[in-house]
Design a protein around this motif. Structure first.
Motif, PDB file in Angstrom:
ATOM      1  N   ILE A 447       0.685  -1.222  -0.009  1.00 54.19           N
ATOM      2  CA  ILE A 447       0.084   0.198   0.011  1.00 54.19           C
ATOM      3  C   ILE A 447       0.921   1.314  -0.052  1.00 54.19           C
ATOM      4  O   ILE A 447       0.681   2.213  -0.645  1.00 54.19           O
ATOM      5  CB  ILE A 447      -1.175   0.073   1.285  1.00 54.19           C
ATOM      6  CG1 ILE A 447      -1.967  -1.012   0.759  1.00 54.19           C
ATOM      7  CG2 ILE A 447      -1.527   1.347   1.423  1.00 54.19           C
ATOM      8  CD1 ILE A 447      -2.894  -1.410   2.036  1.00 54.19           C
ATOM      9  N   ASN A 448       1.848   1.260   0.714  1.00 51.72           N
ATOM     10  CA  ASN A 448       2.953   2.447   0.829  1.00 51.72           C
ATOM     11  C   ASN A 448       3.579   2.609  -0.523  1.00 51.72           C
ATOM     12  O   ASN A 448       3.594   3.682  -0.949  1.00 51.72           O
ATOM     13  CB  ASN A 448       3.928   2.286   1.947  1.00 51.72           C
ATOM     14  CG  ASN A 448       3.286   2.335   3.103  1.00 51.72           C
ATOM     15  OD1 ASN A 448       2.503   2.932   3.556  1.00 51.72           O
ATOM     16  ND2 ASN A 448       4.002   1.692   4.402  1.00 51.72           N
ATOM     17  N   LYS A 449       3.982   1.453  -1.147  1.00 50.65           N
ATOM     18  CA  LYS A 449       4.459   1.494  -2.498  1.00 50.65           C
ATOM     19  C   LYS A 449       3.798   2.192  -3.479  1.00 50.65           C
ATOM     20  O   LYS A 449       3.828   3.026  -4.453  1.00 50.65           O
ATOM     21  CB  LYS A 449       5.131   0.212  -2.879  1.00 50.65           C
ATOM     22  CG  LYS A 449       5.807   0.144  -4.003  1.00 50.65           C
ATOM     23  CD  LYS A 449       7.020   0.817  -4.029  1.00 50.65           C
ATOM     24  CE  LYS A 449       8.075   0.149  -3.309  1.00 50.65           C
ATOM     25  NZ  LYS A 449       9.419   1.116  -3.246  1.00 50.65           N
ATOM     26  N   VAL A 450       2.257   1.443  -3.232  1.00 47.99           N
ATOM     27  CA  VAL A 450       1.486   2.209  -4.411  1.00 47.99           C
ATOM     28  C   VAL A 450       1.160   3.571  -4.113  1.00 47.99           C
ATOM     29  O   VAL A 450       1.104   4.569  -5.161  1.00 47.99           O
ATOM     30  CB  VAL A 450       0.149   1.491  -4.304  1.00 47.99           C
ATOM     31  CG1 VAL A 450      -0.880   1.953  -5.127  1.00 47.99           C
ATOM     32  CG2 VAL A 450       0.193  -0.323  -4.684  1.00 47.99           C
ATOM     33  N   ARG A 451       1.216   4.039  -3.077  1.00 48.56           N
ATOM     34  CA  ARG A 451       1.017   5.577  -2.784  1.00 48.56           C
ATOM     35  C   ARG A 451       2.041   6.370  -3.183  1.00 48.56           C
ATOM     36  O   ARG A 451       1.713   7.329  -3.835  1.00 48.56           O
ATOM     37  CB  ARG A 451       0.964   5.844  -1.216  1.00 48.56           C
ATOM     38  CG  ARG A 451       0.241   7.106  -0.818  1.00 48.56           C
ATOM     39  CD  ARG A 451      -0.293   7.326   0.582  1.00 48.56           C
ATOM     40  NE  ARG A 451      -1.506   6.620   0.858  1.00 48.56           N
ATOM     41  CZ  ARG A 451      -1.442   5.589   1.794  1.00 48.56           C
ATOM     42  NH1 ARG A 451      -0.575   5.464   2.599  1.00 48.56           N
ATOM     43  NH2 ARG A 451      -2.519   5.029   2.158  1.00 48.56           N
ATOM     44  N   PRO A 457      -0.577  12.605  -9.414  1.00 47.62           N
ATOM     45  CA  PRO A 457      -1.582  12.627 -10.733  1.00 47.62           C
ATOM     46  C   PRO A 457      -1.324  13.650 -11.632  1.00 47.62           C
ATOM     47  O   PRO A 457      -0.727  14.802 -11.061  1.00 47.62           O
ATOM     48  CB  PRO A 457      -3.038  12.830 -10.033  1.00 47.62           C
ATOM     49  CG  PRO A 457      -2.625  13.264  -8.833  1.00 47.62           C
ATOM     50  CD  PRO A 457      -1.496  13.136  -8.439  1.00 47.62           C
ATOM     51  N   GLY A 458      -1.748  13.855 -12.622  1.00 47.12           N
ATOM     52  CA  GLY A 458      -1.478  14.960 -13.568  1.00 47.12           C
ATOM     53  C   GLY A 458      -2.263  14.771 -15.146  1.00 47.12           C
ATOM     54  O   GLY A 458      -2.760  14.027 -15.229  1.00 47.12           O
ATOM     55  N   TYR A 459      -1.834  16.188 -15.747  1.00 45.89           N
ATOM     56  CA  TYR A 459      -2.658  16.226 -16.858  1.00 45.89           C
ATOM     57  C   TYR A 459      -2.123  15.013 -17.764  1.00 45.89           C
ATOM     58  O   TYR A 459      -0.838  14.821 -18.039  1.00 45.89           O
ATOM     59  CB  TYR A 459      -2.057  17.698 -17.481  1.00 45.89           C
ATOM     60  CG  TYR A 459      -2.838  17.941 -18.842  1.00 45.89           C
ATOM     61  CD1 TYR A 459      -4.364  18.133 -18.849  1.00 45.89           C
ATOM     62  CD2 TYR A 459      -2.151  17.981 -20.027  1.00 45.89           C
ATOM     63  CE1 TYR A 459      -4.636  18.503 -20.093  1.00 45.89           C
ATOM     64  CE2 TYR A 459      -2.579  18.373 -21.399  1.00 45.89           C
ATOM     65  CZ  TYR A 459      -3.972  18.506 -21.372  1.00 45.89           C
ATOM     66  OH  TYR A 459      -4.483  18.830 -22.448  1.00 45.89           O
ATOM     67  N   TYR A 460      -3.071  14.481 -18.589  1.00 43.76           N
ATOM     68  CA  TYR A 460      -2.839  13.404 -19.478  1.00 43.76           C
ATOM     69  C   TYR A 460      -2.057  12.247 -18.846  1.00 43.76           C
ATOM     70  O   TYR A 460      -1.273  11.633 -19.839  1.00 43.76           O
ATOM     71  CB  TYR A 460      -2.177  14.085 -20.768  1.00 43.76           C
ATOM     72  CG  TYR A 460      -3.258  14.101 -21.781  1.00 43.76           C
ATOM     73  CD1 TYR A 460      -3.344  13.642 -23.161  1.00 43.76           C
ATOM     74  CD2 TYR A 460      -4.180  15.417 -21.515  1.00 43.76           C
ATOM     75  CE1 TYR A 460      -4.400  13.685 -23.581  1.00 43.76           C
ATOM     76  CE2 TYR A 460      -5.030  15.512 -22.714  1.00 43.76           C
ATOM     77  CZ  TYR A 460      -5.264  14.892 -23.640  1.00 43.76           C
ATOM     78  OH  TYR A 460      -6.333  15.132 -24.520  1.00 43.76           O
ATOM     79  N   LYS A 477      -8.700   3.043  -4.146  1.00 44.86           N
ATOM     80  CA  LYS A 477      -8.994   4.031  -3.020  1.00 44.86           C
ATOM     81  C   LYS A 477      -7.985   4.998  -2.927  1.00 44.86           C
ATOM     82  O   LYS A 477      -8.130   6.180  -2.777  1.00 44.86           O
ATOM     83  CB  LYS A 477      -9.149   3.399  -1.650  1.00 44.86           C
ATOM     84  CG  LYS A 477      -9.398   4.057  -0.609  1.00 44.86           C
ATOM     85  CD  LYS A 477      -9.934   3.454   0.652  1.00 44.86           C
ATOM     86  CE  LYS A 477     -10.225   4.477   1.779  1.00 44.86           C
ATOM     87  NZ  LYS A 477      -9.321   5.596   1.947  1.00 44.86           N
ATOM     88  N   ILE A 478      -6.421   4.670  -2.958  1.00 45.87           N
ATOM     89  CA  ILE A 478      -5.278   5.473  -3.013  1.00 45.87           C
ATOM     90  C   ILE A 478      -5.369   6.491  -3.928  1.00 45.87           C
ATOM     91  O   ILE A 478      -5.349   7.784  -3.832  1.00 45.87           O
ATOM     92  CB  ILE A 478      -4.153   4.657  -2.987  1.00 45.87           C
ATOM     93  CG1 ILE A 478      -3.944   3.963  -1.906  1.00 45.87           C
ATOM     94  CG2 ILE A 478      -3.053   5.525  -3.211  1.00 45.87           C
ATOM     95  CD1 ILE A 478      -2.674   2.758  -1.867  1.00 45.87           C
ATOM     96  N   ALA A 479      -5.810   5.943  -5.381  1.00 47.63           N
ATOM     97  CA  ALA A 479      -5.802   7.078  -6.656  1.00 47.63           C
ATOM     98  C   ALA A 479      -6.949   8.117  -6.315  1.00 47.63           C
ATOM     99  O   ALA A 479      -6.651   9.029  -6.502  1.00 47.63           O
ATOM    100  CB  ALA A 479      -6.123   6.054  -7.405  1.00 47.63           C
TER     101      ALA A 479
END
Lengths: 591, 214
Positions: A447-451, A457-460, A477-479
């Motif tokens: 979970i930490n790694k995925v976070r 997050p960003g444009y495109y 959920k993290i996303a």
């Protein structure tokens, strides 16, 4: 008077047409093998029809109608990307071998319909030349391979085919070389000392022929150069003669008949074609244990081309024991002569993977559906992140291979329990540094790694996730916590682990079919529809794959699938008919 | 600072934009409207070039006309690698000059056919222009085929392209706009692909990029 002339003219036209029909069944060389250099598209023509001829990086030679299905632009000005050909105009892409359209940039979120497919023509590579014929028959090819050979520079001549054919032999005999006109129409010139040139005349158009010759010997560098120069000189002098004779010949150009595109190309497939049908028969040509408990199967068609797939597509395997199971294709772009799947042994599963592991052998025949794609890949993303958990690697591998070949930016995270669980190592090696393997992480560390991975997050930017249920849920959920927009998160579950509640009773009104049906407890909407003769495509039938999606016009949907994202649920206008039900007394469906 | 008197649709101006890009030089473009106002025949422009032709460059006040002359000048003066116009290699200079003249001769054939078809130059004899272009393309196709046989990718011998390639490229790449098909010139078509893959290649309307090379 006029009538007689008109009748004669008509007869001549008719004879000419019949002659062309006969010629279309023959094989002709249309290029030298050496013309098809890497990443080039060769422009060819035979009997008036133009071809785009290109060699994919795997060596396969494609002979296609020279026009894009979209706006008719010549594909010979397109871009050979090694596994796909891209049209120069609006970027439609076509797959090596099948010529099926794989991507339409104007619709980046959708997989193109499988029916969008260019015309392909028979092809053979022989004696250093590429051969084709519009209606050429496979077994009619009578030429013998030459183990030693030197292909001459092809010389185009502005003169009709039969004139060139008739005179080439005489021309060489004037130079004191004897020769023969062979039954198949080729011309053999004897150079003395067992050396012979075999000539073929390619009828490109009514007044354009190409003289293609091959010597039955391999020559070394300098000798080769001088021989090619010398023969080129002779044929060019012959060309002068032929062009003088035919200078004032007024011949209409040959017209290639272009078939009208059938209307149903613009329509969705008819309902009769839908349902869980196994339209393909594939045999298992390779079976490899690619990791501890994952078997990789290579499936080949029995005859003809396999239907075009898109990255993220899956097929249904109809197993001999009656089970129907979905497996994602691992194929990269251009790998169109087979399908490859990876099957993980699920000891506590429902029996599909156990059956495959225990019973399916090389040589077995399997019944499968054509590929279907409810997990399409956007190729307009500036950056793509893949997160694969375990066997969830399969669809993401196909996607990353597509981005890799287009040199688009991505990173690929692969979570596995241990070294022994890493599947498809060879492919991962090709993808190189973009692959990051995370081994043996605890749930918390995962979970930490995925976070960390999803931090920005960003444009495109787009995210693709596939893996076991708990990992998927945590990632989504993290996303969402990190404010990734819903339409940039793409996911696919293996199966629907939710407990389905099918206790409700309700009515469905089919707005287009003018039918109202009752769905009682224990039955699904899909079952009721089929019982009443309304067919709908479906695949997993447990709310994971997205195939049986329908639009809802009115009513309160009781979503029980794992396919739709939060936004799609909130919009209240789509549902999965295999598991989802109604909270209101009535649902109005757009079917 | 180099100034280029330029018209976007001109193949001769394109030659100069190509060399300026290949040599990574900064320059200023001065737009001269060739069509429809014929600014290149205006009083003002005739003072710069009495022939009333594009392109012209001004390099810190040094004015030079004629695409081929400008290629020679820019390559001799600014090509640090000395490969586009190797002034000390006399054989090669001879060869390059020969093909510069060939490149220039396309202005009367392939370029004229294109002007006829796209910019209403109806007084040109289109059939003659096309026939002449085809006979020139035949010569170049044969030359390039045998260059490939010798392991040479370019018009002149050696491993790098020269200004001869630049001088020949535009009107061949644009020939289909003048109704001149390149289907019978496979060696030319391959050479066009190679040319488009030269680092810092730029496009113009009607000239499409090639994909990544082998």
């Amino acid at each position: 008077m006029t009538n007689v002339r008109e009748n004669n003219l008509r007869k001549i036209i008719c004879m000419e047409k019949n002659k062309i029909y006969a010629l279309r069944k023959k094989w002709f060389p249309i290029a030298s093998s050496s013309d098809l250099v890497k990443r080039h598209v060769f422009q060819a023509q035979l009997l008036g029809r133009e071809f785009a001829v290109w060699r994919a990086d795997d060596g396969n030679v494609n002979v296609w109608e020279n026009r894009c299905l979209h706006r008719g632009v010549r594909l010979s000005i397109g871009i050979n990307q090694g596994s796909e050909l891209k049209c120069q105009y609006h970027g439609w892409r076509y797959a090596n071998r099948t010529a099926g359209c794989t991507y339409i940039p104007a619709h980046p979120a959708d997989a193109p319909a499988r029916t969008i497919c260019n015309n392909t023509y028979p092809v053979k590579e022989f004696i250093g030349m590429i051969w084709s014929g519009e209606d050429a028959i496979e077994n009619d090819f009578s030429y013998k391979e030459l183990s030693k050979r030197t292909v001459l520079r092809p010389v185009p001549i502005n003169a009709p085919n039969d004139l060139v054919q008739k005179n080439l032999l005489n021309y060489y005999s004037e130079l004191n070389f004897d020769g023969l006109l062979l039954n198949d129409g080729s011309i053999e010139i004897n150079l003395g000392g067992k050396k012979k040139i075999l000539f073929f005349i390619q009828p490109q158009d009514s007044k354009l022929s190409v003289v293609r010759g091959v010597l039955n010997a391999t020559l070394s560098d300098e000798k080769r150069y001088h021989f090619l120069k010398e023969q080129n000189f002779i044929i060019e002098r012959f060309r002068e003669k032929m062009e003088q004779i035919s200078e004032n010949l007024n011949l209409e150009p040959m017209v290639a008949e272009i078939e009208e595109i059938s209307n149903d190309l613009g329509e969705p497939p008819t309902k009769e074609d839908c349902g869980r049908k196994a339209e393909l028969r594939l045999h298992v040509s390779e079976r490899i244990l690619t990791s501890r408990d994952v078997v990789s199967l290579k499936l080949k068609g029995i005859e003809g081309q396999l239907p075009t797939f898109h990255p993220g597509a899956h097929i249904d395997l109809h197993l001999q024991n009656g089970l129907i199971r979905q497996y994602s294709l691992v194929n990269g772009p251009g790998e169109t002569d087979h399908y490859r799947i990876g099957v993980k042994l699920e000891k506590d599963g429902r029996g599909g993977s156990q059956y495959i592991h225990n019973n399916v052998k090389v040589g077995d025949l399997l019944a499968t559906s054509a590929p279907r794609n409810n997990f399409p890949l956007r190729r307009d993303s500036l950056y793509t992140i893949f997160i694969a958990g375990g066997i969830g690697i399969t669809p993401l591998l196909s996607m990353s291979k597509a981005l890799h070949s287009m040199e688009l930016d991505y990173e690929f995270h692969y979570f596995v329990q241990s070294e022994k669980d890493i599947s498809f190592k060879e492919t991962l090696k090709i993808l190189g540094e973009r692959v990051i393997i995370h081994k043996g992480l605890s749930q918390e560390n995962t979970i930490n790694k995925v976070r960390k991975i999803l931090q920005k997050p960003g444009y495109y930017k787009n995210l693709y996730v596939c893996g076991p249920g708990p990992m998927l849920e945590a990632t989504l959920k993290i996303a969402s916590d990190l404010k990734w927009a819903d339409d940039t998160i793409h996911f696919e579950y293996f199966k629907n682990d939710r407990k389905i509640n099918n206790d409700s009773n309700f009515e469905i009104e089919l707005a287009r079919s003018a039918l109202t049906l009752t769905v009682s407890a224990g039955k699904t909407i899909l079952e009721i529809l089929r019982e009443n003769g309304v067919d709908l495509p479906s695949s997993c039938e447990q709310g994971a794959c997205g195939t049986c999606k329908v639009n809802v016009i009115r009513g309160d949907i009781d979503h029980q699938d794992v396919y739709l994202n939060a936004t799609e649920r909130a919009n209240k206008n789509i549902m999965m008919t295999c598991v989802s039900r109604s909270l209101s007394d009535r649902l109005i469906l757009d079917i | 600072m180099i100034k280029l008197y330029d018209y976007l649709l001109s193949g001769n101006c394109f030659k100069i934009r190509l060399i300026l890009s290949f040599l990574n030089l900064n320059y200023e473009k001065i737009h001269i409207e060739f069509y429809p106002s014929e600014e290149h025949k205006s009083e003002n422009f005739l003072q710069i070039n009495p022939l009333g032709q594009l392109p012209v460059i001004s390099d810190d006040g040094f004015i030079l006309r004629d695409a081929q002359a400008i290629l020679v000048y820019l390559a001799s003066k600014y090509d640090k690698g000395g490969t586009w116009y190797p002034v000390k290699n006399t054989d090669k200079i001879g060869m390059i000059s020969q093909w510069l003249a060939f490149g220039d001769s396309l202005t009367g054939s392939a370029s004229a056919a294109r002007l006829h078809d796209t910019l209403f130059y109806h007084h040109f004899n289109i059939e003659k222009c096309r026939a002449m272009a085809h006979s020139q393309f035949r010569i170049l196709d044969e030359h390039l085929f045998f260059q490939e046989e010798l392991g040479n990718d370019w018009i002149c011998d050696g491993v790098t392209p020269t200004i001869a390639d630049i001088a020949c490229f535009p009107y061949i790449a644009l020939s289909e706009e003048g109704g001149i098909s390149r289907i019978s010139y496979p060696a030319i078509r391959r050479w066009l692909d190679r040319f488009k893959r030269i680092e810092r290649f730029v496009v113009m309307p009607g000239v499409f990029p090639a994909g990544p090379g082998p």
